[in-house]
Design a protein around this motif. Structure first.
Motif, PDB file in Angstrom:
ATOM      1  N   LEU A   1       0.810  -1.228   0.000  1.00  0.00           N
ATOM      2  CA  LEU A   1       0.000   0.000   0.000  1.00  0.00           C
ATOM      3  C   LEU A   1       0.840   1.275   0.000  1.00  0.00           C
ATOM      4  N   ALA A   2       2.152   1.139   0.144  1.00  0.00           N
ATOM      5  CA  ALA A   2       3.022   2.313   0.248  1.00  0.00           C
ATOM      6  C   ALA A   2       2.607   3.206   1.417  1.00  0.00           C
ATOM      7  N   ALA A   3       2.287   2.568   2.521  1.00  0.00           N
ATOM      8  CA  ALA A   3       1.826   3.313   3.693  1.00  0.00           C
ATOM      9  C   ALA A   3       2.470   2.716   4.943  1.00  0.00           C
ATOM     10  N   SER A   4       2.259   3.379   6.062  1.00  0.00           N
ATOM     11  CA  SER A   4       2.621   2.801   7.346  1.00  0.00           C
ATOM     12  C   SER A   4       1.438   1.987   7.861  1.00  0.00           C
ATOM     13  N   PRO A   5       1.714   0.899   8.596  1.00  0.00           N
ATOM     14  CA  PRO A   5       0.595   0.114   9.148  1.00  0.00           C
ATOM     15  C   PRO A   5      -0.285   0.936  10.080  1.00  0.00           C
TER      16      PRO A   5
ATOM     17  N   GLY B   1      -0.966   7.046  -1.066  1.00  0.00           N
ATOM     18  CA  GLY B   1       0.161   6.417  -0.387  1.00  0.00           C
ATOM     19  C   GLY B   1       1.443   7.221  -0.593  1.00  0.00           C
ATOM     20  N   ALA B   2       2.476   6.838   0.139  1.00  0.00           N
ATOM     21  CA  ALA B   2       3.755   7.550   0.045  1.00  0.00           C
ATOM     22  C   ALA B   2       4.881   6.535  -0.107  1.00  0.00           C
ATOM     23  N   ALA B   3       5.431   6.474  -1.309  1.00  0.00           N
ATOM     24  CA  ALA B   3       6.571   5.587  -1.548  1.00  0.00           C
ATOM     25  C   ALA B   3       7.737   6.390  -2.073  1.00  0.00           C
ATOM     26  N   LEU B   4       8.912   5.966  -1.743  1.00  0.00           N
ATOM     27  CA  LEU B   4      10.107   6.508  -2.378  1.00  0.00           C
ATOM     28  C   LEU B   4      10.796   5.322  -3.047  1.00  0.00           C
ATOM     29  N   LYS B   5      10.939   5.426  -4.360  1.00  0.00           N
ATOM     30  CA  LYS B   5      11.565   4.355  -5.142  1.00  0.00           C
ATOM     31  C   LYS B   5      12.886   4.903  -5.639  1.00  0.00           C
ATOM     32  N   VAL B   6      13.965   4.203  -5.370  1.00  0.00           N
ATOM     33  CA  VAL B   6      15.274   4.711  -5.784  1.00  0.00           C
ATOM     34  C   VAL B   6      16.003   3.647  -6.599  1.00  0.00           C
TER      35      VAL B   6
ATOM     36  N   VAL C   1      21.058  -2.835 -11.964  1.00  0.00           N
ATOM     37  CA  VAL C   1      20.195  -1.852 -11.309  1.00  0.00           C
ATOM     38  C   VAL C   1      19.576  -2.487 -10.077  1.00  0.00           C
ATOM     39  N   LEU C   2      19.823  -1.842  -8.965  1.00  0.00           N
ATOM     40  CA  LEU C   2      19.223  -2.280  -7.718  1.00  0.00           C
ATOM     41  C   LEU C   2      18.196  -1.210  -7.366  1.00  0.00           C
ATOM     42  N   THR C   3      16.960  -1.630  -7.149  1.00  0.00           N
ATOM     43  CA  THR C   3      15.911  -0.654  -6.859  1.00  0.00           C
ATOM     44  C   THR C   3      15.434  -0.841  -5.422  1.00  0.00           C
ATOM     45  N   GLY C   4      15.475   0.248  -4.677  1.00  0.00           N
ATOM     46  CA  GLY C   4      15.053   0.200  -3.278  1.00  0.00           C
ATOM     47  C   GLY C   4      13.735   0.922  -3.089  1.00  0.00           C
ATOM     48  N   PHE C   5      12.966   0.489  -2.087  1.00  0.00           N
ATOM     49  CA  PHE C   5      11.665   1.092  -1.797  1.00  0.00           C
ATOM     50  C   PHE C   5      11.587   1.488  -0.330  1.00  0.00           C
ATOM     51  N   SER C   6      11.128   2.689  -0.108  1.00  0.00           N
ATOM     52  CA  SER C   6      10.840   3.169   1.243  1.00  0.00           C
ATOM     53  C   SER C   6       9.374   3.591   1.263  1.00  0.00           C
ATOM     54  N   TYR C   7       8.696   3.334   2.375  1.00  0.00           N
ATOM     55  CA  TYR C   7       7.245   3.542   2.412  1.00  0.00           C
ATOM     56  C   TYR C   7       6.802   4.293   3.654  1.00  0.00           C
ATOM     57  N   GLY C   8       5.701   4.972   3.513  1.00  0.00           N
ATOM     58  CA  GLY C   8       5.011   5.550   4.666  1.00  0.00           C
ATOM     59  C   GLY C   8       5.927   6.433   5.494  1.00  0.00           C
ATOM     60  N   ALA C   9       5.974   6.179   6.795  1.00  0.00           N
ATOM     61  CA  ALA C   9       6.734   7.032   7.710  1.00  0.00           C
ATOM     62  C   ALA C   9       8.196   7.127   7.301  1.00  0.00           C
ATOM     63  N   GLN C  10       8.784   6.017   6.846  1.00  0.00           N
ATOM     64  CA  GLN C  10      10.197   6.058   6.460  1.00  0.00           C
ATOM     65  C   GLN C  10      10.387   6.936   5.220  1.00  0.00           C
ATOM     66  N   ALA C  11       9.481   6.808   4.271  1.00  0.00           N
ATOM     67  CA  ALA C  11       9.592   7.634   3.058  1.00  0.00           C
ATOM     68  C   ALA C  11       9.440   9.116   3.406  1.00  0.00           C
ATOM     69  N   ARG C  12       8.529   9.401   4.332  1.00  0.00           N
ATOM     70  CA  ARG C  12       8.310  10.802   4.700  1.00  0.00           C
ATOM     71  C   ARG C  12       9.515  11.353   5.464  1.00  0.00           C
ATOM     72  N   ALA C  13      10.118  10.507   6.304  1.00  0.00           N
ATOM     73  CA  ALA C  13      11.309  10.957   7.027  1.00  0.00           C
ATOM     74  C   ALA C  13      12.440  11.244   6.041  1.00  0.00           C
ATOM     75  N   LEU C  14      12.595  10.393   5.034  1.00  0.00           N
ATOM     76  CA  LEU C  14      13.631  10.639   4.024  1.00  0.00           C
ATOM     77  C   LEU C  14      13.376  11.963   3.304  1.00  0.00           C
ATOM     78  N   ARG C  15      12.098  12.240   3.004  1.00  0.00           N
ATOM     79  CA  ARG C  15      11.765  13.457   2.265  1.00  0.00           C
ATOM     80  C   ARG C  15      12.023  14.717   3.083  1.00  0.00           C
ATOM     81  N   ARG C  16      12.097  14.560   4.394  1.00  0.00           N
ATOM     82  CA  ARG C  16      12.402  15.729   5.222  1.00  0.00           C
ATOM     83  C   ARG C  16      13.885  16.074   5.208  1.00  0.00           C
ATOM     84  N   LEU C  17      14.715  15.149   4.720  1.00  0.00           N
ATOM     85  CA  LEU C  17      16.160  15.393   4.722  1.00  0.00           C
ATOM     86  C   LEU C  17      16.574  16.242   3.523  1.00  0.00           C
TER      87      LEU C  17
END
Lengths: 432, 432
Positions: free
Chosen positions: B156-160, B275-280, B320-336
């Motif tokens: 869901l690209a969300a936090s539980p 939802g909030a995902a960060l795909k890198v 290519v290695l693709t990483g996923f961050s979701y929900g609270a973790q993705a939002r914390a990354l976006r604050r950096l």
């Protein structure tokens, strides 16, 4: 300086800006000021408050404005005893309710209303809906249901299942605790304003030069750059140094920003739906409940209406009984055809106040959720799990864009008082 | 007939309308088609999929479209063993995870994805966040945390903490169960499309006469009356018999409707944040992990990235290695700040795949939450407590306005397959 919205927050902001020597332009979507307040005049010279209506102790700015604009307050009627129905029968307050409210106030003491996400248990309280917390804590289902309706309903205009414990604690703390928020005399429902709060909004607006206020000007877009802001309403574009958006976040999110809002601020606007209340005024030839020694204040754990109050005006003939339905019950009522809904409302009034309530002279509703420039009431509520991640965006300006509205207040958030103080805070911020 | 949005749902809708003899006009805000899919070409002729990228078994319409438009699929790489880190250390799958997924699938069997609110336990599941349910059910905190990241995050690209158990069960049921949704081969991550799904979207768009598609035309307003609809995009107004809004509900709610949307439909748009995902994507000279017998598929219960996959293209140099961050973790990354975020991403890749991951040739992100015409991904999620009251509004047309978008699908909701079938369903509905 531009202010978007001429509710109490926008008006208070504009007045504060004017007092500081600025010349704000206020853009209002509707053809009236006052936001979530609205008075309907009655043939006898009285009126009904279709939206916000009460003020109470510690709401100092509101009392000051009432006085400054030459209006008066009067106390909510206090005649006779309240009614409490549990499972449809007269009952005493559920065992454990007082302790439950005490527990909530104790937990709320750990919440800084300026930063609920900083509480040590914030994450746990944010993920726990009030409904789940009550089911686990209230001891019995009747107390849980009644408390849920009183707290999530009466205070937030929501169902306990759709708000987090953290949102509830924030609100309790912001309004001085359960006793302060739930109380009539001595609490948030203590006083009303002669003519209604809408009359105050009109006087506040009239204190601004007429050319500083544009009605019927819904704002579509806000652009900002190093030179200033450009605020677009239809084919008008207004320029200024800064803009204060004095709208609930859900509505603020519907404006198009250039550059687009940062992801987290936009995300907040996606996660603060408006509450859902249905307020219905039933008018009778007289306040018949008083003859039975009853106050007209009734609460219950079942049925479409959670509570009623005596909303009659002093010194005028006629009685007004006002009922409130919240959250799931309000939405269920809204799904009914008009005739069925009004029949359900009359039945609920009878259940709460007796058979004499069956035939009101008039039954007056106003659907704030259907109003495109409000879209719900009392206010916006942060969805479960979102205070911790998105809360910091609530007041943080985005360049030249500042945020007002009662949702951004830290004291009396959700109330007229919060709207006013938030507008004044945003004015100071924008002037800085 | 007018279609708003040229993502997969809008394109599929327009093609279905055209096939039925209608002449739809598609209005797209961006200067490109494809919605939440986007390809970035690489110098070597390869590409990165910055948005949606996979299709898998039972996604029949997607395979049919790939074939119909002359494209091909290729299987996701399957070389070596996956990595699982718990508390930062290599570990076996947490005890109890399989049972937990089994329990969820059992509960999901009681959910009709066309009407989740009808499940006997719907109200309880709606008020319970997945985070609370996992804490109570998972047996130990590590399993709860890992499962929460895998399910709320990966699906869901969300936090539980911000999604209800009911939302999770709806999604599990809609996508054929946990095994189907989480799987690579045999599951939803089985295949990719040569050129990326964005290439398919371009071919779908090219099958429409060019004058049927307007790019750079963000829709501001939709008016309807007995004569038809008028859809406004800037200073253009387009007329038609009906309109299909093929946008996520959160974005559909930002259009101004005349008459205004009914209260409950508008309320739904307030209660379906994206939802909030960060795909890198981290690019390396070669897929170094394969030499160690590892698949590049890694999952973990801690750190900013929840999972990685090997996203290298077959027959091309480079890994290519693709990483996923979701929900609270993705939002914390976006604050950096950018540099700090990219350092955190590199560190997280190292933790998951080893020190050779420390120096990618390139680290490519795309922030869908910051994109004003998307505002989050993978899709819109109904907030806790809201499925029961607002779910019935998800697909219900409002007069001449019909709703498409993957959120409205009952099968593979949230996926490209759901987008396509929802567009085709809305086309049939609008033609009726």
């Amino acid at each position: 300086m531009i202010v978007v919205g001429a509710g109490f927050s926008g008006l208070a902001c504009a007045l504060a800006l004017a007092e500081a020597g600025a010349e704000p332009l206020v853009l209002e979507a509707r053809d009236r000021v006052g936001g979530r307040t609205l008075s309907r005049p009655l043939p006898d010279g009285g009126w009904l408050d279709l939206g916000a209506q009460w003020i109470g102790p510690t709401q100092d700015r509101m009392y000051a404005l009432v006085s400054a604009y030459g209006l008066e307050t009067f106390p909510s009627p206090a005649h006779g005893a309240p009614t409490l129905l549990l499972d449809g029968r007269p009952a005493a307050e559920p065992a454990g309710l007082a302790a439950l409210l005490g527990t909530l106030d104790e937990l709320a003491a750990a919440v800084d209303p300026a930063a609920p996400w900083r509480a040590a248990a914030a994450a746990e309280w944010d993920r726990t809906t009030l409904g789940c917390w009550l089911a686990a804590t209230a001891g019995d289902p009747v107390t849980a249901r009644y408390a849920g309706r009183l707290l999530a309903g009466g205070l937030l205009a929501a169902s306990p299942d759709e708000v987090s414990l953290l949102q509830m604690l924030f609100y309790l703390r912001s309004g001085g605790g359960a006793g302060s928020l739930l109380g009539m005399a001595g609490g948030a429902q203590q006083d009303r304003i002669v003519g209604g709060p809408a009359a105050l909004a009109q006087r506040m607006a009239a204190a601004l030069p007429p050319e500083w206020l544009r009605l019927g000007a819904p704002v579509d877009g806000i652009a900002q750059d190093a030179a200033g802001v450009r605020v677009r309403a239809g084919d008008q574009v207004h320029r200024g140094d800064a803009v204060v958006v004095a709208l609930a976040p859900a509505l603020a999110g519907r404006i198009r920003y250039d550059p687009p809002l940062p992801a987290l601020r936009d995300g907040l606007t996606q996660r603060m739906p408006m509450g859902a209340a249905l307020k219905v005024h039933a008018r009778y030839p007289e306040p018949f409940w008083r003859a039975d020694g009853r106050s007209g204040v009734a609460t219950t754990d079942t049925g479409p209406l959670t509570e009623t109050v005596d909303n009659s005006l002093p010194g005028r003939p006629g009685g007004v009984l006002t009922g409130f339905s919240y959250g799931a019950q309000a939405r269920a009522l809204r799904r009914l055809p008009d005739a069925a809904r009004r029949a359900a409302l009359r039945d609920a009034l009878v259940a709460l106040v007796g058979p004499a309530a069956a035939e009101p002279e008039d039954l007056v509703e106003y659907d704030w959720s259907a109003d495109p420039w409000t879209r719900g009431c009392f206010c916006g509520l942060v969805t479960p799990g979102s205070w911790c991640d998105y809360g910091p965006e609530l007041r943080a300006p985005v360049g030249r864009v500042h945020w007002a509205g009662t949702e951004t207040a830290t004291r009396w958030s959700g109330y007229l008082e919060g709207a006013v103080t938030a507008g004044e805070r945003a004015a100071a911020e924008a002037l800085d």
